[in-house]
Each structure stands twice: as structure tokens, then as C-alpha cells.
Write a protein that holds these residues in place. Structure first.
Motif, PDB file in Angstrom:
ATOM      1  N   LEU A  65      62.986  55.769 -71.162  1.00  0.00           N
ATOM      2  CA  LEU A  65      61.814  54.838 -71.376  1.00  0.00           C
ATOM      3  C   LEU A  65      61.035  54.755 -70.206  1.00  0.00           C
ATOM      4  N   GLN A  66      61.859  54.571 -68.912  1.00  0.00           N
ATOM      5  CA  GLN A  66      60.757  54.619 -67.839  1.00  0.00           C
ATOM      6  C   GLN A  66      60.132  56.268 -67.603  1.00  0.00           C
ATOM      7  N   PHE A  67      60.752  57.098 -68.029  1.00  0.00           N
ATOM      8  CA  PHE A  67      60.069  58.436 -67.921  1.00  0.00           C
ATOM      9  C   PHE A  67      58.736  58.729 -68.902  1.00  0.00           C
ATOM     10  N   VAL A  68      58.929  57.718 -69.848  1.00  0.00           N
ATOM     11  CA  VAL A  68      57.461  57.691 -70.601  1.00  0.00           C
ATOM     12  C   VAL A  68      56.667  56.617 -70.194  1.00  0.00           C
ATOM     13  N   LEU A  69      57.079  55.467 -69.665  1.00  0.00           N
ATOM     14  CA  LEU A  69      56.132  54.514 -69.404  1.00  0.00           C
ATOM     15  C   LEU A  69      55.566  54.783 -67.958  1.00  0.00           C
ATOM     16  N   TYR A  70      56.290  55.432 -66.960  1.00  0.00           N
ATOM     17  CA  TYR A  70      55.657  55.535 -65.376  1.00  0.00           C
ATOM     18  C   TYR A  70      55.494  57.010 -65.122  1.00  0.00           C
ATOM     19  N   PRO A  71      54.929  57.370 -63.933  1.00  0.00           N
ATOM     20  CA  PRO A  71      54.674  58.705 -63.603  1.00  0.00           C
ATOM     21  C   PRO A  71      56.045  59.266 -63.578  1.00  0.00           C
ATOM     22  N   SER A  72      55.897  60.505 -64.031  1.00  0.00           N
ATOM     23  CA  SER A  72      57.431  60.933 -63.838  1.00  0.00           C
ATOM     24  C   SER A  72      57.522  62.568 -63.399  1.00  0.00           C
ATOM     25  N   PHE A  73      56.798  63.238 -64.213  1.00  0.00           N
ATOM     26  CA  PHE A  73      57.196  64.825 -64.003  1.00  0.00           C
ATOM     27  C   PHE A  73      56.182  65.506 -63.774  1.00  0.00           C
ATOM     28  N   SER A  74      55.957  66.446 -62.612  1.00  0.00           N
ATOM     29  CA  SER A  74      54.654  67.451 -62.551  1.00  0.00           C
ATOM     30  C   SER A  74      55.000  68.600 -63.173  1.00  0.00           C
ATOM     31  N   TYR A  75      54.033  69.069 -63.857  1.00  0.00           N
ATOM     32  CA  TYR A  75      53.932  70.477 -64.315  1.00  0.00           C
ATOM     33  C   TYR A  75      52.423  70.778 -63.994  1.00  0.00           C
ATOM     34  N   GLY A  76      52.384  72.338 -64.590  1.00  0.00           N
ATOM     35  CA  GLY A  76      51.306  73.039 -64.160  1.00  0.00           C
ATOM     36  C   GLY A  76      49.970  72.267 -63.878  1.00  0.00           C
ATOM     37  N   PRO A  77      49.201  71.751 -64.618  1.00  0.00           N
ATOM     38  CA  PRO A  77      47.914  71.302 -64.187  1.00  0.00           C
ATOM     39  C   PRO A  77      47.953  69.923 -63.525  1.00  0.00           C
ATOM     40  N   GLY A  78      49.178  69.093 -63.453  1.00  0.00           N
ATOM     41  CA  GLY A  78      49.155  67.624 -63.039  1.00  0.00           C
ATOM     42  C   GLY A  78      50.535  67.189 -63.046  1.00  0.00           C
ATOM     43  N   TYR A  79      50.589  65.766 -63.332  1.00  0.00           N
ATOM     44  CA  TYR A  79      51.691  65.155 -63.467  1.00  0.00           C
ATOM     45  C   TYR A  79      51.773  64.366 -64.744  1.00  0.00           C
ATOM     46  N   LEU A  80      52.827  63.895 -65.389  1.00  0.00           N
ATOM     47  CA  LEU A  80      52.763  62.958 -66.409  1.00  0.00           C
ATOM     48  C   LEU A  80      52.267  61.584 -65.911  1.00  0.00           C
ATOM     49  N   HIS A  81      51.242  61.028 -66.050  1.00  0.00           N
ATOM     50  CA  HIS A  81      50.888  59.677 -65.609  1.00  0.00           C
ATOM     51  C   HIS A  81      51.671  58.435 -66.058  1.00  0.00           C
ATOM     52  N   GLY A  82      52.433  58.815 -67.442  1.00  0.00           N
ATOM     53  CA  GLY A  82      53.079  57.697 -68.003  1.00  0.00           C
ATOM     54  C   GLY A  82      52.096  56.714 -68.827  1.00  0.00           C
ATOM     55  N   VAL A  83      52.767  56.326 -70.010  1.00  0.00           N
ATOM     56  CA  VAL A  83      51.951  55.497 -71.034  1.00  0.00           C
ATOM     57  C   VAL A  83      51.247  54.283 -70.339  1.00  0.00           C
ATOM     58  N   LEU A  84      51.888  53.518 -69.237  1.00  0.00           N
ATOM     59  CA  LEU A  84      51.135  52.507 -68.497  1.00  0.00           C
ATOM     60  C   LEU A  84      50.080  52.731 -67.667  1.00  0.00           C
ATOM     61  N   GLY A  85      50.202  53.937 -67.037  1.00  0.00           N
ATOM     62  CA  GLY A  85      49.117  54.432 -66.287  1.00  0.00           C
ATOM     63  C   GLY A  85      49.316  53.703 -64.876  1.00  0.00           C
ATOM     64  N   TYR A  86      50.512  53.213 -64.426  1.00  0.00           N
ATOM     65  CA  TYR A  86      50.670  52.614 -63.322  1.00  0.00           C
ATOM     66  C   TYR A  86      50.914  53.543 -61.967  1.00  0.00           C
ATOM     67  N   THR A  87      50.162  53.140 -61.118  1.00  0.00           N
ATOM     68  CA  THR A  87      50.301  53.609 -59.493  1.00  0.00           C
ATOM     69  C   THR A  87      50.542  52.788 -58.562  1.00  0.00           C
ATOM     70  N   THR A  88      51.171  52.996 -57.424  1.00  0.00           N
ATOM     71  CA  THR A  88      51.599  52.156 -56.365  1.00  0.00           C
ATOM     72  C   THR A  88      50.355  51.820 -55.628  1.00  0.00           C
ATOM     73  N   ARG A  89      49.386  53.103 -55.787  1.00  0.00           N
ATOM     74  CA  ARG A  89      48.113  52.878 -55.044  1.00  0.00           C
ATOM     75  C   ARG A  89      47.217  51.806 -55.645  1.00  0.00           C
ATOM     76  N   GLN A  90      47.184  51.672 -56.896  1.00  0.00           N
ATOM     77  CA  GLN A  90      46.536  50.618 -57.408  1.00  0.00           C
ATOM     78  C   GLN A  90      46.947  49.336 -57.247  1.00  0.00           C
ATOM     79  N   GLU A  91      48.132  49.363 -57.350  1.00  0.00           N
ATOM     80  CA  GLU A  91      49.054  47.927 -56.875  1.00  0.00           C
ATOM     81  C   GLU A  91      48.651  47.581 -55.648  1.00  0.00           C
ATOM     82  N   VAL A  92      48.696  48.527 -54.526  1.00  0.00           N
ATOM     83  CA  VAL A  92      48.375  47.917 -53.269  1.00  0.00           C
ATOM     84  C   VAL A  92      47.068  47.584 -53.349  1.00  0.00           C
ATOM     85  N   ASP A  93      45.980  48.155 -53.763  1.00  0.00           N
ATOM     86  CA  ASP A  93      44.747  47.847 -53.893  1.00  0.00           C
ATOM     87  C   ASP A  93      44.377  46.222 -54.407  1.00  0.00           C
TER      88      ASP A  93
END
Lengths: 238, 289
Positions: free
Chosen positions: B47-75
Motif C-alpha cells: 500500500l505504501q509503495f503505491v501511495l508514497y514515493p517509492s522506486f526510481s526507474y529510467g526517466p524518474g521515480y514513482l511519485h505515489g498516488v498521494l504525491g507526498y514529498t517531505t519538501r512540500q511538507e517542510v514548506d
């Protein structure tokens, strides 16, 4: 129950192949993201490879184990951002081999220490931290000011860094020795040095730097390169 | 060797079906609750793999369904605290020092903020409570180089002294050792300063020669009576508080090849309201004019 342990236990080849397959899954999960690590480095203005003197200062930093007490990573936590400044980004350590994020903070984070103090203060503090901060736990590094910096291998070191991906240009490598002297001689013309390495801080001296000169040049550069004014969290996202 | 699963006659439990040299192993399965919790953690990890940023691959990484980032949170966290302080900080930023001082509650806010800013930025040079360090002036002693009024302090902190800022306060004492004065003249003027201004015993030394040298070379900046000149940032010499120490050697060294103190500009690191807060704090340390 076709596939019981018994089958593998009795057929060594299958046991071997099975083990290999299982370990391979773990290996792939660990290794694949590393191949794509470039895509996680933000595109920002201002980041550049370290000048020869800064790079040598960084070697001293690593050799002396400054990282055992100091991190170089402003984490994305409110109190850290308020105290140290903008959170660290991957681009800031893209020319670090290895990175100096550190894992222990006996002293403060150093990711944004460049320009926070005068160079005079950095010298005085490295020589005798307790003179300025009586309760400091930091050891004295006065000997660095008496040790001439070993410079004969500057070019070789830069070439090595280029091999592992630091984009030093041929010009930067051929002028390495003169750049190193210039940055430790305030009377020298800094124009070319600053064109090759913008924001490089010149340290006092006469062109034959000590290990401490190199270390101070490195510290005064930390966290000053990336221009955060024209970016934000949204744009930093890949 | 696998054997048949059978009931152990002593304990009544089943064996695993393994046998080593005649020894058989009892089957002791994991407790059911443990096993289900374990399955649950596997399920949540998916579930977390799907919801949160998880795995990086070729062109980028899986951002996750929630689009959560710690950077936005600290902002967001920073924005929240800035909004909370906004009313007070806006007032501190826009009101004059006199108006701030007339509002005890606001002054309190400014002093608390200023104290904290001082501890993490200024203390390593100026010492705890502004007590000073060799080469870094005491701010609590009332012996000001550039000035101890609120406006003067604010200016010093904003632009720094001999910093890279174009508005920085700056001045330079000449290096008298580089040919401007002879060695005996330097000795004489050091004696004069040490005795007359630093308040040490003359011990039979004649300081009249030194006085002449001083009046001719140093008084322009330091004043005939050693009272200093804040416009030039020339410290008061007739005092017990000295930037570079009380010894005659320190005076000699300063005359031969002067040290010139550098203080960074803070306008790049601190916003104007915060600078005012730390100014009020410095002013309150005991030396404010």
C-alpha cells in the motif's frame, strides 16, 4: 505438494539455482535505482565542481574525520530549515565522491556554513575552538596551519575525479596548479579563477597554501553555490 | 531425511517430518496472531509503495498516488509558523524602535526571538551574552567601535563590517611597520598608548616622545585623548576593554601590521524584522546607548 523443501534438499543444482534467483531479486531491487540516480539530481543554477584548493580542503576534511561530528545535510524539518537555511538538495553533493552527509551531529550541520563566519574566525576556531566557544567539544587542529599542503598530485586527483564523473574541463585541469596558488594569494589576479570557479573564496597567504588554508577555502564555499532565489520546491521536483 | 509426519507420543504434538540421526523435530508453528501481523505488514508495504514515493526507474521515480514529498511538507510547516508569527514580525519590521519599546508585549517577542538568533549566529564570535572574544568585540560592555545606538547596531548587523556587502562599514588602520614609522617611534608610541590609555604604570619610562608620535599619526582616528572615532570605526583606546587584548605586545602588533576585524553581513541570512529583533536584544545586553 509438488514443491516441498525435500525437492531442493535432494537436488543440489536446483538448490543452487533457486538460491541464485532469490538473491537476484534482492540485488535487482537494490541496484536498479542506482543506475538511474542521475534522474534524481535536480537541475539548478550555480552548482560547479570544486576548485582545486577547495577539493584538496575537502580531502583534509575527510582525512581528519570532521564528518564524524558534523553532518552536511539540512534535513526537511522546520527547525533545521529555520536554523541553517534552505534544505539540502541532491545536486549539492553531486560532485562529492563520497558525499559528506554524515550521520552524527556532535557539532552543528555545516552544509550552509560558507560565509557565515569570516575566514579569520575559521582559522582561529580551527586552531583553538575553546578560545572562541568555551564549551566546545571540538578538537584543536592548529597543526593544519603548520602543515604545507601536498600539491604535486593536484592534477592527478582532478583527473581521477573526472574518471568518476566530475565534469572538469581540460582547461580546468591544465590550470589547476595556478588556480590553487591564486586562491591562496589575495594579491594575485582572481579574474580567471572566478570565471572557472564562481564564488570561490580566496584565503590569506602567499600562494603556498597550508592544509588549513585549503580547509578554510572549502568551508567558506559550503552551501553557497546553488542559487536558491530563483527556484522552489515545485521546480526542484523531477 | 524426511520422514512421515506423526504424532509425538510424549507431548502429543505433530513432528515436522524431518529427522536427523534418529532425532525428530516437533512442529512448533508461529503463533497465529504473529503470522497475521506479519502478513499485514507485507500488505501495508504494498500500500505504501503505491501511495508514497517509492522506486526510481529510467526517466524518474514513482511519485505515489498521494504525491507526498517531505519538501512540500517542510514548506508548509515553515509557512504555518511564519503565518503565526506574521502579526508580530510585521509590526517589528514596520514600527520604529521607539514604538516597539513602547509595547512591552511586542518587545518581549522581539527579545526572545533576538536571543535565539544571537545564540545560533552571533555567539560563536561575540561570546555568550555578548561578552566578547579576542578580536571579536564585547557587545555588553558599552565600549562601541561603530556605535551602540539601536540604529547604529542595526546598520552594523545588516551590512557587516569589511564584509562583501557594498554598504558595509569599512576603514583601515595603516600598517605603520611598513616604513611609515621607525622601530623606535613604534616602541615609543606603544609605550605611550599602554601607559596613558591602557592605564599601566610608567615605571620610569618617558612617554613624551610617544605622545608626539601619537598626536601626529594616530590622533586623526583615535582622538588626542584616545577617545576613538565611531565614524572611522577606530576603537576607543582610553578604556579597559580592548579588541586585541591589554598587552603592550598587542599594541605593538597592531601598529606594525594591523588586524582589521571582519563581520559578515546578515542581510543575506536574516530578514529585516529578525535583524531588528536581534538588534534590540544586543542593545538590551547592558551596553546599549
Amino acid at each position: 505438494m509438488a514443491f516441498r523443501n525435500e525437492f531442493f534438499e535432494k537436488n543440489a543444482i536446483f538448490l543452487l539455482v533457486g538460491t541464485l534467483l532469490t538473491v537476484a531479486v534482492g540485488g535487482i531491487v537494490e541496484v536498479v535505482p542506482v543506475f538511474t540516480v542521475e534522474t534524481t539530481v535536480e537541475k539548478v543554477q550555480g552548482m560547479r565542481p570544486y576548485s582545486p584548493l577547495e577539493s584538496r580542503g575537502r580531502d583534509i576534511y575527510v582525512r581528519e574525520g570532521c564528518y564524524t561530528c558534523h553532518s552536511q545535510q539540512v534535513r526537511t524539518l522546520r527547525d533545521e530549515v529555520e536554523r541553517y537555511g534552505h534544505y539540502s538538495i541532491a545536486a549539492e553533493s553531486m560532485y562529492d565522491h563520497p558525499f559528506q552527509w554524515g550521520s552524527k551531529r556532535i557539532g552543528p550541520d555545516l552544509a550552509r556554513v560558507g560565509g557565515k563566519y569570516s575566514s579569520d574566525w575559521q582559522y582561529a576556531h580551527l586552531k583553538n575552538p575553546q578560545e572562541l566557544v568555551p564549551e566546545s567539544l571540538m578538537p584543536r587542529y592548529a597543526f593544519l596551519a603548520e602543515t604545507p599542503l601536498q600539491t604535486y598530485d593536484t592534477v592527478a586527483r582532478m583527473k581521477t575525479l573526472r574518471m568518476v564523473g566530475v565534469p572538469y574541463t581540460d582547461e580546468q585541469i591544465t590550470s589547476a596548479e595556478s588556480d590553487l596558488r591564486t586562491q591562496s594569494d589575495p594579491t594575485a589576479d582572481q579574474t580567471k579563477l572566478l570565471a572557472r570557479y564562481p564564488k570561490a573564496v580566496t584565503v590569506p597567504g602567499n600562494g603556498t597554501p597550508t592544509e588549513m588554508d585549503a580547509l578554510v577555502a572549502y568551508l567558506q564555499m559550503l552551501g553557497t553555490l546553488v542559487n536558491f532565489a530563483d527556484t522552489n520546491t515545485e521546480r526542484l521536483r523531477q | 531425511m524426511p520422514t512421515k509426519i506423526e504424532k509425538d507420543s510424549v507431548t502429543g504434538r505433530e513432528t515436522t517430518g524431518h529427522e536427523w540421526d534418529g532425532l525428530k523435530e516437533l512442529n512448533t508453528p508461529l503463533p497465529k496472531w504473529w503470522l497475521y501481523v506479519f502478513y499485514l505488514t507485507i500488505a501495508t508495504s504494498v500500500l505504501q509503495f503505491v501511495l508514497y514515493p517509492s522506486f526510481s526507474y529510467g526517466p524518474g521515480y514513482l511519485h505515489g498516488v498521494l504525491g507526498y514529498t517531505t519538501r512540500q511538507e517542510v514548506d508548509q510547516d515553515v509557512a504555518k509558523i511564519v503565518a503565526k508569527r506574521k502579526a508580530d514580525m510585521d509590526k517589528i519590521g514596520t514600527l520604529s524602535f521607539a514604538q516597539i519599546k513602547a509595547d512591552p508585549k511586542l518587545l518581549e517577542v522581539a527579545l526572545v526571538d533576538g536571543k535565539q538568533v544571537f545564540a545560533s549566529n552571533c555567539q560563536p564570535c561575540h561570546g555568550a551574552g555578548g561578552g566578547g572574544n579576542p578580536g571579536y568585540p564585547a557587545l555588553a560592555a558599552g565600549a562601541w567601535i561603530w556605535g551602540g545606538t539601536l540604529d547604529a547596531i542595526q546598520k552594523t548587523v545588516t551590512y557587516g563590517v569589511r564584509s562583501d556587502d557594498p554598504n558595509a562599514r569599512t576603514s583601515a588602520m595603516p600598517a605603520f611597520g611598513a616604513g611609515l614609522l621607525t622601530q623606535p617611534q613604534i616602541q615609543a608610541v606603544a609605550d605611550y598608548v599602554w601607559v596613558t590609555f591602557y592605564g599601566n604604570k610608567a615605571d620610569g619610562r618617558d612617554v613624551s616622545e610617544g605622545a608626539k608620535v601619537f598626536n601626529a599619526n594616530c590622533a586623526v582616528c583615535h582622538g588626542v585623548k584616545g577617545e576613538g572615532n565611531k565614524l572611522m570605526g577606530a576603537p576607543r583606546l582610553a578604556s579597559q576593554v580592548h579588541l586585541y587584548g591589554n598587552t603592550r605586545e598587542a599594541i605593538m602588533a597592531q601598529v606594525m601590521g594591523p588586524k582589521m576585524g571582519v563581520m559578515p553581513a546578515w542581510n543575506t541570512r536574516l530578514d529585516p524584522a529578525t535583524i531588528k529583533a536581534v538588534t534590540l536584544y544586543v542593545h538590551s545586553l547592558g551596553g546599549g546607548e
